[in-house]
Design a protein around this motif. Sequence first.
Motif, PDB file in Angstrom:
ATOM      1  N   PHE A   1     -36.528 -16.202  -8.730  1.00 37.48           N
ATOM      2  CA  PHE A   1     -35.701 -17.371  -9.045  1.00 37.48           C
ATOM      3  C   PHE A   1     -34.540 -16.958  -9.952  1.00 37.48           C
ATOM      4  O   PHE A   1     -33.399 -17.344  -9.717  1.00 37.48           O
ATOM      5  CB  PHE A   1     -36.556 -18.451  -9.718  1.00 37.48           C
ATOM      6  CG  PHE A   1     -35.799 -19.716  -9.988  1.00 37.48           C
ATOM      7  CD1 PHE A   1     -35.693 -20.700  -9.013  1.00 37.48           C
ATOM      8  CD2 PHE A   1     -35.199 -19.942 -11.216  1.00 37.48           C
ATOM      9  CE1 PHE A   1     -34.980 -21.874  -9.255  1.00 37.48           C
ATOM     10  CE2 PHE A   1     -34.487 -21.099 -11.476  1.00 37.48           C
ATOM     11  CZ  PHE A   1     -34.387 -22.071 -10.493  1.00 37.48           C
ATOM     12  N   ALA A   2     -34.828 -16.167 -10.973  1.00 37.08           N
ATOM     13  CA  ALA A   2     -33.794 -15.744 -11.913  1.00 37.08           C
ATOM     14  C   ALA A   2     -32.821 -14.752 -11.274  1.00 37.08           C
ATOM     15  O   ALA A   2     -31.623 -14.762 -11.584  1.00 37.08           O
ATOM     16  CB  ALA A   2     -34.435 -15.120 -13.150  1.00 37.08           C
TER      17      ALA A   2
ATOM     18  N   VAL B   1     -43.613  -6.395  -4.767  1.00 41.30           N
ATOM     19  CA  VAL B   1     -44.614  -7.356  -5.219  1.00 41.30           C
ATOM     20  C   VAL B   1     -45.332  -7.907  -3.991  1.00 41.30           C
ATOM     21  O   VAL B   1     -44.734  -8.031  -2.924  1.00 41.30           O
ATOM     22  CB  VAL B   1     -43.997  -8.500  -6.040  1.00 41.30           C
ATOM     23  CG1 VAL B   1     -43.411  -7.972  -7.348  1.00 41.30           C
ATOM     24  CG2 VAL B   1     -42.948  -9.265  -5.253  1.00 41.30           C
ATOM     25  N   PRO B   2     -46.613  -8.242  -4.134  1.00 35.43           N
ATOM     26  CA  PRO B   2     -47.344  -8.806  -2.992  1.00 35.43           C
ATOM     27  C   PRO B   2     -46.906 -10.242  -2.703  1.00 35.43           C
ATOM     28  O   PRO B   2     -46.547 -10.982  -3.630  1.00 35.43           O
ATOM     29  CB  PRO B   2     -48.798  -8.752  -3.451  1.00 35.43           C
ATOM     30  CG  PRO B   2     -48.743  -8.753  -4.940  1.00 35.43           C
ATOM     31  CD  PRO B   2     -47.462  -8.076  -5.315  1.00 35.43           C
TER      32      PRO B   2
ATOM     33  N   PRO C   1     -47.028 -16.103  -9.976  1.00 35.43           N
ATOM     34  CA  PRO C   1     -46.099 -16.794 -10.884  1.00 35.43           C
ATOM     35  C   PRO C   1     -44.991 -15.924 -11.481  1.00 35.43           C
ATOM     36  O   PRO C   1     -43.817 -16.321 -11.449  1.00 35.43           O
ATOM     37  CB  PRO C   1     -47.022 -17.339 -11.984  1.00 35.43           C
ATOM     38  CG  PRO C   1     -48.340 -17.534 -11.290  1.00 35.43           C
ATOM     39  CD  PRO C   1     -48.435 -16.394 -10.309  1.00 35.43           C
ATOM     40  N   GLU C   2     -45.327 -14.764 -12.027  1.00 37.10           N
ATOM     41  CA  GLU C   2     -44.286 -13.939 -12.659  1.00 37.10           C
ATOM     42  C   GLU C   2     -43.236 -13.460 -11.659  1.00 37.10           C
ATOM     43  O   GLU C   2     -42.034 -13.602 -11.902  1.00 37.10           O
ATOM     44  CB  GLU C   2     -44.916 -12.755 -13.393  1.00 37.10           C
ATOM     45  CG  GLU C   2     -43.899 -11.921 -14.151  1.00 37.10           C
ATOM     46  CD  GLU C   2     -44.545 -10.742 -14.855  1.00 37.10           C
ATOM     47  OE1 GLU C   2     -43.989  -9.630 -14.736  1.00 37.10           O
ATOM     48  OE2 GLU C   2     -45.594 -10.926 -15.502  1.00 37.10           O
ATOM     49  N   PRO C   3     -43.635 -12.900 -10.502  1.00 35.34           N
ATOM     50  CA  PRO C   3     -42.609 -12.522  -9.517  1.00 35.34           C
ATOM     51  C   PRO C   3     -41.800 -13.716  -9.004  1.00 35.34           C
ATOM     52  O   PRO C   3     -40.606 -13.582  -8.747  1.00 35.34           O
ATOM     53  CB  PRO C   3     -43.407 -11.870  -8.389  1.00 35.34           C
ATOM     54  CG  PRO C   3     -44.670 -11.412  -9.025  1.00 35.34           C
ATOM     55  CD  PRO C   3     -44.964 -12.414 -10.106  1.00 35.34           C
TER      56      PRO C   3
ATOM     57  N   PRO D   1     -43.359 -24.115  -7.486  1.00 37.00           N
ATOM     58  CA  PRO D   1     -42.541 -23.687  -8.624  1.00 37.00           C
ATOM     59  C   PRO D   1     -41.643 -22.507  -8.280  1.00 37.00           C
ATOM     60  O   PRO D   1     -41.987 -21.658  -7.483  1.00 37.00           O
ATOM     61  CB  PRO D   1     -43.585 -23.298  -9.667  1.00 37.00           C
ATOM     62  CG  PRO D   1     -44.813 -22.955  -8.881  1.00 37.00           C
ATOM     63  CD  PRO D   1     -44.786 -23.857  -7.673  1.00 37.00           C
ATOM     64  N   TRP D   2     -40.480 -22.502  -8.932  1.00 35.19           N
ATOM     65  CA  TRP D   2     -39.502 -21.424  -8.791  1.00 35.19           C
ATOM     66  C   TRP D   2     -39.029 -21.256  -7.340  1.00 35.19           C
ATOM     67  O   TRP D   2     -38.900 -20.149  -6.835  1.00 35.19           O
ATOM     68  CB  TRP D   2     -40.033 -20.105  -9.341  1.00 35.19           C
ATOM     69  CG  TRP D   2     -40.561 -20.224 -10.740  1.00 35.19           C
ATOM     70  CD1 TRP D   2     -41.861 -20.076 -11.145  1.00 35.19           C
ATOM     71  CD2 TRP D   2     -39.818 -20.548 -11.908  1.00 35.19           C
ATOM     72  NE1 TRP D   2     -41.961 -20.287 -12.495  1.00 35.19           N
ATOM     73  CE2 TRP D   2     -40.714 -20.576 -12.993  1.00 35.19           C
ATOM     74  CE3 TRP D   2     -38.471 -20.822 -12.157  1.00 35.19           C
ATOM     75  CZ2 TRP D   2     -40.321 -20.866 -14.290  1.00 35.19           C
ATOM     76  CZ3 TRP D   2     -38.077 -21.123 -13.445  1.00 35.19           C
ATOM     77  CH2 TRP D   2     -38.992 -21.128 -14.488  1.00 35.19           C
TER      78      TRP D   2
END
Length: 199
Positions: free
Chosen positions: A174-175, A96-97, A167-169, A138-139
């Motif tokens: 985080f997960a 991911v970038p 946001p998604e990566p 966030p995250w």
Amino acid sequence: MTDPIGRRRAAGMVAGLVVLAGVAGAGVAAADAGATAASETSSGAAEGENSQVARQAHAEAQVPGTPCSVSARACVDLDSQRAWLVTDGVVSYGPVPVASGGAGQETPVGHSFRVYRKAADHRSGEFETPDGEPAPMPWSVFFADGGVAFHGGDRERASAGCVKLDPEPAEEFFAGLRVGDKVQVLSAATEREHRAALS
């Protein structure tokens, strides 16, 4: 003490001291992790690549398609501005970038950072939004001294040392990462050079 209010106050003070001791202990652990990272990076990448930790990482197999060793759970390549999650020595998410630190606030390079804290809704203690509010991070997954973390953010702007993700990566990192997981932040070109020297 026979006074019930006095007993509650004393119990509260003891509980407060226990919390403070825990926070201080966590700070020492984070400082120790930071000191390890600083010993790898304080004199520049070339000296860091010759540290015992770097030599150990170079002796391990490399995760295919990344500059990182198989013991890493998260891998960042500063050269290509990409990151991966790794499970059992293979890429489980990515690339991911990312956007890493800018001039004067570079993301630290290291072979043995460890996740030491996670906060889904963290707000910066250093930076503010244009309206004066603490900047959202966030995250957040903190892994290096000085509050360096993976977190969601605008990749169009360099960070102040953190590794910013879309946001998604950011939510996936985080997960996928747990406290104690190893994070490697490297230059693929430098890693190739040092691994080739071992061959």
